[in-house]
Motif scaffolding. Structure first.
Motif, mmCIF file in Angstrom:
data_model
loop_
_atom_site.group_PDB
_atom_site.id
_atom_site.type_symbol
_atom_site.label_atom_id
_atom_site.label_comp_id
_atom_site.label_asym_id
_atom_site.label_seq_id
_atom_site.Cartn_x
_atom_site.Cartn_y
_atom_site.Cartn_z
ATOM 1 N N LEU A 134 -3.686 52.555 39.977
ATOM 2 C CA LEU A 134 -4.912 53.143 39.609
ATOM 3 C C LEU A 134 -5.394 52.963 38.169
ATOM 4 O O LEU A 134 -6.662 53.102 37.915
ATOM 5 C CB LEU A 134 -4.868 54.644 39.901
ATOM 6 C CG LEU A 134 -4.342 55.067 41.440
ATOM 7 C CD1 LEU A 134 -4.784 56.623 41.308
ATOM 8 C CD2 LEU A 134 -5.162 54.330 42.306
ATOM 9 N N LEU A 135 -4.528 52.508 37.319
ATOM 10 C CA LEU A 135 -4.954 52.274 36.105
ATOM 11 C C LEU A 135 -6.488 51.346 35.760
ATOM 12 O O LEU A 135 -6.930 51.447 35.019
ATOM 13 C CB LEU A 135 -3.962 51.817 35.090
ATOM 14 C CG LEU A 135 -2.547 52.690 35.142
ATOM 15 C CD1 LEU A 135 -1.615 52.144 34.130
ATOM 16 C CD2 LEU A 135 -2.876 54.171 34.989
ATOM 17 N N LYS A 136 -6.389 50.343 36.475
ATOM 18 C CA LYS A 136 -7.604 49.376 36.314
ATOM 19 C C LYS A 136 -8.860 50.212 36.747
ATOM 20 O O LYS A 136 -9.887 49.577 36.428
ATOM 21 C CB LYS A 136 -7.474 48.306 37.092
ATOM 22 C CG LYS A 136 -7.116 48.353 38.756
ATOM 23 C CD LYS A 136 -7.092 47.121 39.515
ATOM 24 C CE LYS A 136 -6.846 47.363 40.968
ATOM 25 N NZ LYS A 136 -5.674 48.248 41.251
ATOM 26 N N LYS A 137 -8.690 51.245 37.299
ATOM 27 C CA LYS A 137 -10.169 52.141 37.506
ATOM 28 C C LYS A 137 -10.188 53.416 36.608
ATOM 29 O O LYS A 137 -11.006 54.328 36.977
ATOM 30 C CB LYS A 137 -9.775 52.491 38.962
ATOM 31 C CG LYS A 137 -9.870 51.634 40.201
ATOM 32 C CD LYS A 137 -9.981 51.878 41.593
ATOM 33 C CE LYS A 137 -9.970 50.673 42.514
ATOM 34 N NZ LYS A 137 -10.053 51.163 43.683
ATOM 35 N N LEU A 138 -9.616 53.263 35.468
ATOM 36 C CA LEU A 138 -9.517 54.586 34.747
ATOM 37 C C LEU A 138 -9.838 53.992 33.147
ATOM 38 O O LEU A 138 -9.418 53.026 32.944
ATOM 39 C CB LEU A 138 -8.288 55.175 34.542
ATOM 40 C CG LEU A 138 -7.670 55.571 35.838
ATOM 41 C CD1 LEU A 138 -6.216 56.339 35.793
ATOM 42 C CD2 LEU A 138 -8.573 56.794 36.460
ATOM 43 N N LYS A 139 -10.532 54.824 32.568
ATOM 44 C CA LYS A 139 -11.148 54.525 31.156
ATOM 45 C C LYS A 139 -10.567 55.531 30.032
ATOM 46 O O LYS A 139 -11.259 56.760 30.364
ATOM 47 C CB LYS A 139 -12.532 54.307 31.117
ATOM 48 C CG LYS A 139 -13.040 53.851 29.748
ATOM 49 C CD LYS A 139 -12.975 52.405 29.194
ATOM 50 C CE LYS A 139 -13.525 52.057 27.945
ATOM 51 N NZ LYS A 139 -13.013 50.629 27.546
ATOM 52 N N PRO A 140 -9.918 55.288 29.015
ATOM 53 C CA PRO A 140 -9.548 56.336 28.030
ATOM 54 C C PRO A 140 -10.552 56.205 27.038
ATOM 55 O O PRO A 140 -10.895 55.195 26.683
ATOM 56 C CB PRO A 140 -8.092 55.716 27.583
ATOM 57 C CG PRO A 140 -8.109 54.142 27.945
ATOM 58 C CD PRO A 140 -8.861 54.114 29.002
ATOM 59 N N LEU A 141 -10.722 57.505 26.670
ATOM 60 C CA LEU A 141 -12.058 57.669 25.496
ATOM 61 C C LEU A 141 -11.616 58.594 24.589
ATOM 62 O O LEU A 141 -10.820 59.732 24.868
ATOM 63 C CB LEU A 141 -13.371 57.884 26.256
ATOM 64 C CG LEU A 141 -13.800 56.723 27.093
ATOM 65 C CD1 LEU A 141 -15.007 57.446 27.930
ATOM 66 C CD2 LEU A 141 -14.114 55.552 26.420
ATOM 67 N N MET A 142 -12.140 58.818 23.470
ATOM 68 C CA MET A 142 -12.169 59.626 22.407
ATOM 69 C C MET A 142 -13.516 60.165 22.051
ATOM 70 O O MET A 142 -14.615 59.370 22.139
ATOM 71 C CB MET A 142 -11.474 59.187 21.257
ATOM 72 C CG MET A 142 -9.973 58.625 21.235
ATOM 73 S SD MET A 142 -8.558 59.865 21.452
ATOM 74 C CE MET A 142 -8.843 60.532 19.484
ATOM 75 N N ALA A 143 -13.553 61.485 22.123
ATOM 76 C CA ALA A 143 -15.055 62.011 22.083
ATOM 77 C C ALA A 143 -14.899 63.135 21.021
ATOM 78 O O ALA A 143 -14.048 63.920 20.891
ATOM 79 C CB ALA A 143 -15.533 62.595 23.353
ATOM 80 N N ALA A 144 -15.918 63.251 19.987
ATOM 81 C CA ALA A 144 -15.976 64.180 18.980
ATOM 82 C C ALA A 144 -16.548 65.444 19.646
ATOM 83 O O ALA A 144 -17.121 65.571 20.782
ATOM 84 C CB ALA A 144 -16.827 63.804 17.850
ATOM 85 N N GLY A 145 -16.301 66.626 18.939
ATOM 86 C CA GLY A 145 -16.779 67.963 19.506
ATOM 87 C C GLY A 145 -18.450 67.890 19.176
ATOM 88 O O GLY A 145 -18.864 67.049 18.545
ATOM 89 N N PRO A 146 -19.022 69.104 19.451
ATOM 90 C CA PRO A 146 -20.572 69.075 19.337
ATOM 91 C C PRO A 146 -21.061 68.640 18.004
ATOM 92 O O PRO A 146 -22.083 68.445 17.681
ATOM 93 C CB PRO A 146 -20.902 70.235 20.080
ATOM 94 C CG PRO A 146 -19.642 71.148 20.103
ATOM 95 C CD PRO A 146 -18.410 70.267 20.390
#
Length: 318
Positions: free
Chosen positions: A168-180
């Protein structure tokens, strides 16, 4: 008596209809085998697990599976075989230990870790993915986004592979996001927490842990000398096993995002205090019963005394 409190916990665990042997052995590897060099004779491992309700056949089958999955390597010596942590297994254990034995949560960098589903998944695969990531402490936002405040995304993906979800990894995207930050109109970090996790359920799991182990701690505080070395060893393994499984479900929210009177911190204090009290007698037991294939007993490296070292002792309770 402390003996009866520990005996009740041991009996309750061993009488479960289904013991997850792989999980229990992983707990024992991290807490018992690592401090003695990361290596143990299979026969010794079988003997150590017998009081917890695991029979020889189940232990052998589970150990072979851990070898297959890359956690362990085998080293035959004549008619006996040692099993030792593989480099991959050692890294996995080390990362888990940082959460288990830490006295407090690390400072939060105010960045969220996200795993996004970017391809179509069948209902079965989506459910498998959801369950696996929840067990890693991720919260769920909608059906296509999983969130965590501090997870190592590489470790999270490794965990999915270990759970048989590598396809399933090829259908998953890891991301980093800052708070508001300064975007006052954006959803707050607290809003994120409330949407992603059922903290009431996790809080109840922590309260169950406290009610399960507080009687053992109370009796150790007043009559610790009545606990046998074997009981101390088994209680120690079950304590760390139960606590580790709780932490798998815990998103490890920073203090600023935790609900008021969060029971997780009380559980951490109790675990640390009880662990320190069980450690000396449990190591005496291991000095007598832990063996390698050549019949020797590896020396205990006293690193565990450093674990939970900053936790304040709990008050004496009756």
């Amino acid at each position: 008596m402390a003996v009866s409190a520990i005996s009740r916990r041991i009996e309750s665990f061993s009488q479960q209809s289904r013991i997850k042997a792989g999980s229990l052995i992983t707990s024992l590897l991290g807490d018992v085998v690592v401090p003695r060099g990361g290596r143990i004779w299979l026969g010794s491992l079988i003997d150590l697990l017998e009081p917890m309700g695991l029979n020889e056949r189940l232990v052998r089958t589970t150990v072979f599976r851990l070898v297959r999955d890359g956690w362990l390597e085998s080293k035959p010596l004549g008619r006996r075989t040692d099993y030792l942590l593989s480099p991959t297994g050692s890294k996995r254990i080390e990362k888990a230990a940082k959460s288990i034995y830490a006295s407090s949560h690390p400072n939060w960098d105010r960045r969220w870790r996200l795993i996004m589903v970017v391809g179509d998944l069948s209902a079965k695969d989506r459910d498998r993915l959801r369950k696996a990531l929840i067990w890693q402490g991720f919260g769920v936002l909608g059906g296509n986004c999983f969130v965590h405040p501090s997870a190592d995304l590489t470790v999270a993906f490794d965990g999915l592979v270990r759970d048989g979800l590598g396809d399933l990894l090829k259908k998953l995207k890891p991301l980093m996001a800052a708070g508001p930050g300064a975007l006052s109109s954006a959803a707050s970090d607290v809003d994120m927490v409330n949407a992603a996790w059922d903290l009431d359920q996790l809080a109840q799991m922590y309260r169950d842990f406290l009610s399960r182990y507080q009687p053992i701690l109370s009796q150790c505080q007043t009559a610790g000398d009545t606990v046998t070395a074997q009981q101390a060893f088994v209680a120690r393994v079950l304590l760390i096993h139960d606590y580790r499984r709780l932490l798998l479900r815990d998103p490890m929210l920073p203090d600023v995002l935790q609900p008021m009177n969060w029971p997780g911190q009380q559980a951490r204090l109790l675990c640390g205090e009880l662990y320190r009290r069980l450690l000396p007698a449990s190591e005496q037991f291991l000095d007598r019963h832990y063996q390698l294939a050549d019949g020797s007993t590896p020396v205990f490296i006293d690193v565990l005394q450093e674990r939970f070292r900053e936790a304040d002792p709990l008050p004496l309770t009756g």
